[in-house]
Design a protein around this motif. Structure first.
Motif, PDB file in Angstrom:
ATOM      1  N   ASP A 140      30.089  44.518  42.294  1.00 46.04           N
ATOM      2  CA  ASP A 140      31.471  44.469  41.799  1.00 46.04           C
ATOM      3  C   ASP A 140      32.069  43.089  42.040  1.00 46.04           C
ATOM      4  OD1 ASP A 140      31.466  47.161  41.032  1.00 46.04           O
ATOM      5  OD2 ASP A 140      32.171  47.833  43.006  1.00 46.04           O
ATOM      6  N   ARG A 141      31.853  42.558  43.226  1.00 44.82           N
ATOM      7  CA  ARG A 141      32.439  41.269  43.570  1.00 44.82           C
ATOM      8  C   ARG A 141      31.873  40.153  42.693  1.00 44.82           C
ATOM      9  NH1 ARG A 141      32.824  40.417  50.001  1.00 44.82           N
ATOM     10  NH2 ARG A 141      33.808  38.518  49.164  1.00 44.82           N
ATOM     11  N   THR A 142      30.573  40.211  42.422  1.00 42.47           N
ATOM     12  CA  THR A 142      29.954  39.195  41.565  1.00 42.47           C
ATOM     13  C   THR A 142      30.522  39.251  40.152  1.00 42.47           C
ATOM     14  OG1 THR A 142      27.905  39.273  42.856  1.00 42.47           O
ATOM     15  CG2 THR A 142      27.777  38.375  40.617  1.00 42.47           C
ATOM     16  N   ILE A 148      33.896  49.193  47.072  1.00 46.89           N
ATOM     17  CA  ILE A 148      33.683  47.923  46.376  1.00 46.89           C
ATOM     18  C   ILE A 148      32.348  47.332  46.815  1.00 46.89           C
ATOM     19  CG2 ILE A 148      34.591  45.597  46.024  1.00 46.89           C
ATOM     20  CD1 ILE A 148      37.394  46.855  46.682  1.00 46.89           C
ATOM     21  N   ARG A 190      34.117  37.927  40.084  1.00 43.04           N
ATOM     22  CA  ARG A 190      34.177  36.459  40.161  1.00 43.04           C
ATOM     23  C   ARG A 190      33.846  35.833  38.814  1.00 43.04           C
ATOM     24  NH1 ARG A 190      31.731  37.079  45.256  1.00 43.04           N
ATOM     25  NH2 ARG A 190      29.655  36.669  44.356  1.00 43.04           N
ATOM     26  N   ILE A 222      39.832  40.756  48.450  1.00 43.47           N
ATOM     27  CA  ILE A 222      38.386  40.597  48.612  1.00 43.47           C
ATOM     28  C   ILE A 222      37.873  39.503  47.691  1.00 43.47           C
ATOM     29  CG2 ILE A 222      36.172  41.770  48.315  1.00 43.47           C
ATOM     30  CD1 ILE A 222      37.548  44.354  49.200  1.00 43.47           C
ATOM     31  N   GLU A 223      38.382  39.466  46.477  1.00 42.41           N
ATOM     32  CA  GLU A 223      38.149  38.348  45.557  1.00 42.41           C
ATOM     33  C   GLU A 223      39.502  37.885  45.048  1.00 42.41           C
ATOM     34  OE1 GLU A 223      35.392  36.808  44.990  1.00 42.41           O
ATOM     35  OE2 GLU A 223      34.066  38.212  46.057  1.00 42.41           O
ATOM     36  N   TYR A 257      44.018  42.128  38.495  1.00 44.55           N
ATOM     37  CA  TYR A 257      43.323  42.661  39.668  1.00 44.55           C
ATOM     38  C   TYR A 257      42.793  44.055  39.370  1.00 44.55           C
ATOM     39  CZ  TYR A 257      45.885  39.165  42.453  1.00 44.55           C
ATOM     40  OH  TYR A 257      46.397  37.996  42.961  1.00 44.55           O
ATOM     41  N   VAL A 277      40.054  41.200  43.254  1.00 48.63           N
ATOM     42  CA  VAL A 277      39.662  42.497  43.807  1.00 48.63           C
ATOM     43  C   VAL A 277      40.471  42.739  45.074  1.00 48.63           C
ATOM     44  CG1 VAL A 277      37.788  43.903  44.736  1.00 48.63           C
ATOM     45  CG2 VAL A 277      37.325  42.279  42.877  1.00 48.63           C
ATOM     46  N   ALA A 284      28.836  44.664  46.381  1.00 47.66           N
ATOM     47  CA  ALA A 284      28.544  43.247  46.146  1.00 47.66           C
ATOM     48  C   ALA A 284      28.423  42.962  44.650  1.00 47.66           C
ATOM     49  CB  ALA A 284      27.248  42.862  46.874  1.00 47.66           C
TER      50      ALA A 284
END
Length: 415
Positions: free
Chosen positions: A141-143, A137, A146, A164-165, A129, A152, A139
């Motif tokens: 970062d999230r992509t 954080i 993933r 978050i992820e 993590y 995350v 978008a």
């Protein structure tokens, strides 16, 4: 710890994350163990940026554990809540978790670096993590997370931590220094109270009393095996003779102890009676009761820490260090197995770990001169049991009486 999310520093983010992933209210069935990196054990994590004592206390214990090619901010083993993992278990063992924390600094929050660092830990960890202030954080970062299978965790101003992820659990096996953390999280790890007694007969007697007709604690007392039944129960579990939980059951190894007792003595009652003659005996157990002593030796050698200790003492003997002191032995272990050496020998007290290790995990050798820094279950109880079964030359010593430079760790029969 501050009401504005932009006041969240890296140590604060990590402390909130540890509380969420590895809470203090674990039961024996859901035990966990986690260590924060030694950089967070210092008064300052960066020049001019102090770490509050409450944050250090939450992050303790500390160790410098390599996972992948680096050193995570937090590494632990435990069963996480189902909402934190795409798969909540991996086989029969809880997953090894690595966490990289990022907080607000002069240049903002480097979440990208945290994700890349966490990804590297997946070479050995089962899940990784990045934890950061929630509003930092993006978008993007999230992509990226993933794509790399990195979890995350967003930390809010009030300390709440939300996924978050969510990462998938991967099947990597721990092969390096992180084995120390997995060992400590297991039923056989070196906790402060793992071995409360220092004679192997106290633990061999427990499965016999458990299998016999009658109340276990009464049988232990009646046959002068041990008065401290709870200590005997705990130690028998640490040696893999019983499984504890809602009920206490014999393991396969514990059943073999019962079979041995019946074969050696004719019945369970006679086997329990044999223990009465060893009550308060100071004689080495393998000399007092050779057959039982050999059985205890096999059981103790199966304890995961024993093979490492014996192997490294043999290495020292091969290098002409025939009677190493405790200080010499720990220094040697730390060169080859740094995380393991700390977990086996050094108390997990916050102040003790800060004395023993520098911010980058180097050993401060002068601290090893103080007997009070050592784990009693290793230097007193386990060592004395290894003496009783004929593996070591000397008994163990309680930490408050220990003179580490004079305490000898040597094999009775080096090869």
């Amino acid at each position: 710890m501050g009401s504005d999310v932009r006041s969240l520093s890296e140590p604060q983010v990590l402390a909130h994350t540890k509380r969420r992933l590895f809470p203090d209210d674990r039961t024996e069935a859901t035990r966990s163990y986690a260590v924060a990196d030694t950089q967070f054990a210092q008064d300052e994590w960066r020049p001019g940026h102090r770490i509050a004592p409450a944050v250090r206390e939450r992050l303790a214990p500390f160790n410098h554990v390599q996972v992948g090619s680096g050193y995570p901010d937090l590494v632990g083993v435990g069963c996480l809540e189902s909402e934190l993992l795409a798969v909540d278990r991996l086989g029969d063992e809880p997953p090894l978790i690595a966490v990289e924390a990022k907080g607000y600094a002069s240049r903002g929050v480097d979440t990208h670096q945290g994700i890349v660092q966490a990804y590297d830990r997946l070479h050995e960890a089962n899940a990784a993590y990045v934890a950061a202030p929630a509003d930092a954080i993006s978008a993007t970062d999230r992509t990226l997370a993933r794509e790399l299978n990195v979890g995350v965790l967003g930390v809010d101003a009030d300390g709440a931590v939300r996924p978050i992820e969510v990462p998938r659990v991967v099947g990597n096996r721990t092969t390096g220094e992180a084995t120390a953390v997995r060992f400590q999280a297991s039923a056989q790890g070196v906790a402060e109270q793992s071995f409360g007694l220092n004679h192997p007969k106290n633990y061999l007697g427990y499965p016999l009393a458990l299998a016999a007709d009658g109340e276990t604690e009464r049988l232990l007392s009646t046959h002068d095996i041990v008065g401290a039944a709870e200590d005997a129960r705990r130690g028998a579990a640490f040696l893999g003779l019983i499984e504890t939980g809602p009920t206490t059951e014999l393991t396969a190894l514990g059943r073999e102890v019962v079979r041995f007792g019946m074969s050696e003595c004719g019945s369970l009652e006679a086997a329990l009676g044999a223990f009465e003659s060893w009550y308060r005996s100071r004689t080495r157990f393998i000399d007092d009761a050779p057959a039982w002593g050999r059985l205890a030796r096999r059981i103790l050698f199966a304890y995961p820490a024993t093979e490492l200790l014996v192997g490294e003492l043999q290495t020292l003997y091969d290098d002409w260090v025939t009677e190493p002191s405790l200080v010499e032995f720990v220094e040697h272990l730390h060169e080859l197995h740094p995380s393991v050496a700390i977990e086996l020998f050094v108390r997990n007290d916050e102040g003790v770990r800060r004395r023993v290790l520098t911010a980058d995990g180097a050993l401060q050798a002068d601290a090893l001169e103080d007997g009070g820094i050592y784990h009693s279950p290793t230097v007193f109880q386990l060592k004395t049991m290894l003496y009783h079964v004929g593996i070591l030359t000397d008994r163990g010593t309680e930490p408050h009486r220990l003179e580490p430079r004079e305490d000898v760790w040597a094999l009775r029969h080096p090869v």
